[in-house]
Scaffold this active site. Sequence first.
Site, PDB file in Angstrom:
ATOM      1  N   CYS A 287      79.369 113.073  30.665  1.00 14.66           N
ATOM      2  CA  CYS A 287      80.554 113.855  30.161  1.00 14.66           C
ATOM      3  C   CYS A 287      79.905 115.476  30.210  1.00 14.66           C
ATOM      4  CB  CYS A 287      80.743 113.413  28.599  1.00 14.66           C
ATOM      5  SG  CYS A 287      79.267 113.446  27.530  1.00 14.66           S
ATOM      6  N   HIS A 335      79.656 113.224  22.759  1.00 15.05           N
ATOM      7  CA  HIS A 335      80.702 113.172  23.954  1.00 15.05           C
ATOM      8  C   HIS A 335      81.339 114.568  23.849  1.00 15.05           C
ATOM      9  CE1 HIS A 335      83.152 111.517  27.196  1.00 15.05           C
ATOM     10  NE2 HIS A 335      84.334 111.825  26.452  1.00 15.05           N
ATOM     11  N   HIS A 347      87.828 114.423  31.176  1.00 18.47           N
ATOM     12  CA  HIS A 347      86.586 114.315  30.835  1.00 18.47           C
ATOM     13  C   HIS A 347      85.645 113.085  31.521  1.00 18.47           C
ATOM     14  CE1 HIS A 347      87.473 110.557  27.959  1.00 18.47           C
ATOM     15  NE2 HIS A 347      88.413 110.825  28.998  1.00 18.47           N
TER      16      HIS A 347
END
Length: 373
Positions: A287, A335, A347
């Site tokens: 990520c 994240h 993402h």
Amino acid sequence: MGTAKRASRRHGASALTLLCAMAILTAPAIASGSAYAAPAAPTPPPGPSSPAVPPAAPPAPGTKSLEQVRKEIEDLYRQAGSATDAYNLAESEAKAQSERIVEIAKLVVAGQDRISGLKARAGAAARAQYRSGGLPPGAQLALSDSPSQFLDGANRLRQGEKATTDLLSELNRTQADLERYAKDAGAIWQKLEENRVKQEAAKKEVEGKIKAAEELENRLEAEEKARLLQLEQEAQYKAQTQWLSTGAVKDAKGSATDAGKRAVQFATAQMGKPYQWGATGPASYDCSGLTSQAWLAAGRPIPRTSQEQLRLLPKVAMKDIRPGDLIIYWDDASHVGMYVGDGAMVHSPRPGRNVTMAGAGSMPIKAVVRPDA
């Protein structure tokens, strides 16, 4: 008559199928300027050409429901994401420390060369003094045929003595520098080893969490896996819908900067590439690997990990969010995604998934940060 009835039944089934298809095709979609709503992935009604995903059977006593399994898998992957951040940070710091050690080694070599040159000059000065006989100035004046020549020589001698003193001072400073370099290098080596240990521990944790999640998923039958994916999509849709209902981005009118546009273009161009922990492209990304590389491509280097991005980049209010801003998720900042506008973000989700577009509110938001504030 029987043939007519069968034809009528076939016509009815076809009409039902057509109505279902029309309902899906005419469902609200992302429009320019509208908020992004992730598809809910509802179970389609049975029809002659589209078999339905069977509903999950009730769990046997003492066993976990599919929803419980989904949450457990999600939690394991989130823990893996947090450990990935720890791994990436340790790797980044170890790389910086290795580069610093190389710099110090170059300084040490340069310092040693300088000391060799200073020692050569000091030796030449000592030999010149030896050739003068080392006599006291009064004796040299008494023995000199020309007092003026002696005084001129004495002046040069004083200049030489000062040069020698300066040379010795410089030699001492250079030696002190070398001692400091050695001390700094020792401290950096120690930190480097500590980060390597952290890196190895984080790597084992990542691999352990991913393996546990994959083992859970691999125990499922094909129908259960399909239902699991549907549950995942439904949970994201529900979270996004609830987030949009709060009016979180209703008044967000921010326009992307030129750098922000380049970052968004880079990130969206990676869609379809697989997630891989620790990866920064070009074939795969985790990520923060995706967000850091996107902003690097835009000419703005940013921290490597989502936790460091949260810590070091300026925070902005949700009402001021604009394309290119980074959304940090979960309480542990494990994240990150990049906002692309209209309530959507891009993402790299987790192992087993590809870089994709999703609702910006499909996970719990911790903060919004801006790389080009």
